[in-house]
Design an enzyme around this catalytic site. Structure first.
Site, PDB file in Angstrom:
ATOM      1  N   ARG A 128     -85.127  73.228  24.632  1.00  0.00           N
ATOM      2  CA  ARG A 128     -85.156  71.749  24.595  1.00  0.00           C
ATOM      3  C   ARG A 128     -83.755  71.234  24.332  1.00  0.00           C
ATOM      4  O   ARG A 128     -83.283  71.218  23.204  1.00  0.00           O
ATOM      5  CB  ARG A 128     -86.129  71.274  23.516  1.00  0.00           C
ATOM      6  N   ARG A 145     -84.076  61.401  13.937  1.00  0.00           N
ATOM      7  CA  ARG A 145     -85.534  61.419  13.738  1.00  0.00           C
ATOM      8  C   ARG A 145     -85.882  61.516  12.255  1.00  0.00           C
ATOM      9  O   ARG A 145     -86.813  60.877  11.787  1.00  0.00           O
ATOM     10  CB  ARG A 145     -86.158  62.610  14.478  1.00  0.00           C
ATOM     11  N   ARG A 153     -97.903  55.744  10.348  1.00  0.00           N
ATOM     12  CA  ARG A 153     -96.506  56.182  10.226  1.00  0.00           C
ATOM     13  C   ARG A 153     -95.634  55.146   9.532  1.00  0.00           C
ATOM     14  O   ARG A 153     -94.448  55.347   9.371  1.00  0.00           O
ATOM     15  CB  ARG A 153     -95.931  56.579  11.592  1.00  0.00           C
TER      16      ARG A 153
END
Length: 197
Positions: free
Chosen positions: A134, A145, A89
């Site tokens: 959520r 994010r 990542r």
């Protein structure tokens, strides 16, 4: 042997596409999140370390993440290839993966980049948050994010792009259309689907 990596921002559908592509090519889909959960569930030494970090709400370090992925890639089912999702990542993890693969005389065959416009990612994630109830997926959290992805993960595409192995795929459309685009792009690179698929 097919060794793949799928990369894309949150909401690009990479988890879903990763599983579909792994099945088509007859290799295991290896998602970092799943690997962490499995290591914790199996109670391995690395799993215990990961569990303590996650429970403290911290991010797992590059070194530990790489160690857990190496452990997973050393299992028998990954000998004939794999599809990685969520790892590497960042550029440090790219170096760790290179080192591991070179030690086995291997290298990645292709990096699938799912391109999705930012507003599309946000719309998909907002919809998913509503559907799944959520409450933590607010627009602010989603934007954060995506910013982390753009800052930390997107640069790995420059590294792999310089090696000529990035396959850019339009990630907008139906699931089947996107899967078909990925498969035809990989086949154009000489990668063949598994006979069992």
């Amino acid at each position: 042997m097919t060794r793949l990596l799928i990369v894309g921002p949150q909401g690009s559908g990479k988890g879903t596409q990763g599983v579909r592509i792994a099945e088509a090519f007859g290799v295991p889909a290896i998602s970092t999140g799943d690997v962490f959960r499995a290591a914790v569930a199996e109670g391995t030494e690395l799993g215990s370390q990961v569990k303590a970090i996650i429970e403290a709400g911290d991010l797992v370090s590059d070194e530990l993440t790489s160690a857990v992925v190496r452990e997973r890639l050393s299992q028998d089912d990954a000998e004939g290839g794999f599809l990685l999702d969520g790892y590497p990542r960042n550029v440090t993890q790219v170096m760790h993966l290179d080192e591991f693969l070179e030690g086995r005389g291997d290298e990645l065959d292709a990096v699938i980049e799912l391109s999705v416009p930012r507003d599309e990612s946000i719309a998909r994630l907002s919809l998913r948050a509503q559907e799944q109830g959520r409450t933590d997926d607010t627009e602010e959290v989603i934007a954060n994010r995506l910013a982390i992805y753009e800052r930390e993960t997107a640069p790995i595409l420059g590294v792999y792009g310089a090696r000529g192995i990035v396959v850019q795929i339009d990630g907008v459309g139906s699931l089947d259309d996107i899967t078909a685009r990925i498969i035809s792009a990989l086949e154009a690179r000489g990668l063949n689907r598994s006979a069992a698929a």
